[in-house]
Design an enzyme around this catalytic site. Sequence first.
Site, PDB file in Angstrom:
ATOM      1  CE  LYS A   4      26.849  -9.547  -4.222  1.00 23.23           C
ATOM      2  NZ  LYS A   4      26.590  -9.652  -5.645  1.00 23.23           N
ATOM      3  CD  GLU A  35      19.005  -8.516 -10.523  1.00 25.60           C
ATOM      4  OE1 GLU A  35      19.691  -7.636 -10.015  1.00 25.60           O
ATOM      5  OE2 GLU A  35      18.724  -9.584  -9.956  1.00 25.60           O
ATOM      6  NE  ARG A  82      23.977  -6.713  -1.108  1.00 27.38           N
ATOM      7  CZ  ARG A  82      24.346  -6.199  -2.278  1.00 27.38           C
ATOM      8  NH1 ARG A  82      23.440  -5.664  -3.083  1.00 27.38           N
ATOM      9  NH2 ARG A  82      25.608  -6.198  -2.661  1.00 27.38           N
TER      10      ARG A  82
HETATM   11  N1  PMP Z   1      22.205  -7.552  -9.477  1.00 29.35           N
HETATM   12  C1  PMP Z   1      22.970  -8.651  -9.362  1.00 29.35           C
HETATM   13  C2  PMP Z   1      22.416  -9.950  -9.802  1.00 29.35           C
HETATM   14  C3  PMP Z   1      24.273  -8.554  -8.844  1.00 29.35           C
HETATM   15  O1  PMP Z   1      25.041  -9.632  -8.715  1.00 29.35           O
HETATM   16  C4  PMP Z   1      24.756  -7.291  -8.439  1.00 29.35           C
HETATM   17  C5  PMP Z   1      26.110  -7.154  -7.827  1.00 29.35           C
HETATM   18  N2  PMP Z   1      27.149  -7.438  -8.703  1.00 29.35           N
HETATM   19  C6  PMP Z   1      23.924  -6.173  -8.619  1.00 29.35           C
HETATM   20  C7  PMP Z   1      22.644  -6.345  -9.112  1.00 29.35           C
HETATM   21  C8  PMP Z   1      24.378  -4.799  -8.218  1.00 29.35           C
HETATM   22  O2  PMP Z   1      24.416  -4.721  -6.825  1.00 29.35           O
HETATM   23  P1  PMP Z   1      25.473  -3.799  -6.048  1.00 29.35           P
HETATM   24  O3  PMP Z   1      25.214  -2.415  -6.497  1.00 29.35           O
HETATM   25  O4  PMP Z   1      25.175  -4.017  -4.635  1.00 29.35           O
HETATM   26  O5  PMP Z   1      26.825  -4.266  -6.476  1.00 29.35           O
END
Ligand code: PMP
Length: 285
Positions: free
Chosen positions: A151, A184, A52
């Site tokens: 990200k 989300e 990622r």
């Molecule tokens: N959505 C956002 C906006 C995030 O910053 C994160 C990570 N903190 C997630 C979802 C969850 O992703 P991950 O499971 O890869 O931590």
Amino acid sequence: MSVQVYVAGKLVPKEEAVVSVFDHGLLYGDGVFEGIRIYGGKVFLEQEHIDRLYESARAIRLDVPLTPKDMIQAVRDTVAANGIENGYVRLVITRGAGTLGIDPQRTSNPQVIIIADTISLYPQELYDNGLALVTASTIRNHSGALSPRIKSLNYLNNIMAKLEGKDAGTMEALMLNHNGEVAECTGDNIFIVKNGVLKTPPPEAGILEGITRNAVMKLAVEAGVEVRESTMVRHDIYTADECFLTGTAAEVIAVVSLDGRVIGDGKPGPVTKDLLERFRALTQG
Ligand code: PMP
């Protein structure tokens, strides 16, 4: 032993871990990052996070100065140097120092920063009883402007929504997309369970495609639960049997209310509990 941070290609004591004030990561949020858990001294879902990271970098046309293999080694070395058994790694790549203009072509030396630390979690009480959520009025970035799948170091979108949650006394906030659909939370992905089916918004809803999200979807399939990526609106959450969030820090945590509507029977549900147990087993694997 002092905390050792990886910067400029080597491990240095944290007091000496510095980057330029002209770095565009600082000046413009021009860069990408990952947050990764360490369980039992091992980097959890290492390849998924590295993939990622490089995809985010590619999407913003940032050339990562290390190969994925060397990046993995640098992460492992940083974890080992700090003796972290259970903790968290923050992996940051900035565009590097440049002029005061935004032009990335006038920057040089992208910086790779790796910090291994302990982690602060949601209080246990919230795992036992579930979280309350409110919907933020700040919508998730329009993916035509900046894809939430990147990200990036520019988290203001989420930060503004997080503040709205805090104003309302909640530790997370739900973010909708520009169509009014569920996207989300500010730092977590969202799932519901309805009539035995596990549902979560698809990446096209404008979400960060969480590594924990994907791992939990796999665990659910293994557990014989039907899993669907489906567009949803808040009504679907208000009327769900169960709701939970996933994230690197949160793992799996139940949501028991949204905007003052009690979800299900107002307690963490059986599917949520089972998936948390399975997820914890995976982290110990
Ligand atoms: N959505 C956002 C906006 C995030 O910053 C994160 C990570 N903190 C997630 C979802 C969850 O992703 P991950 O499971 O890869 O931590």
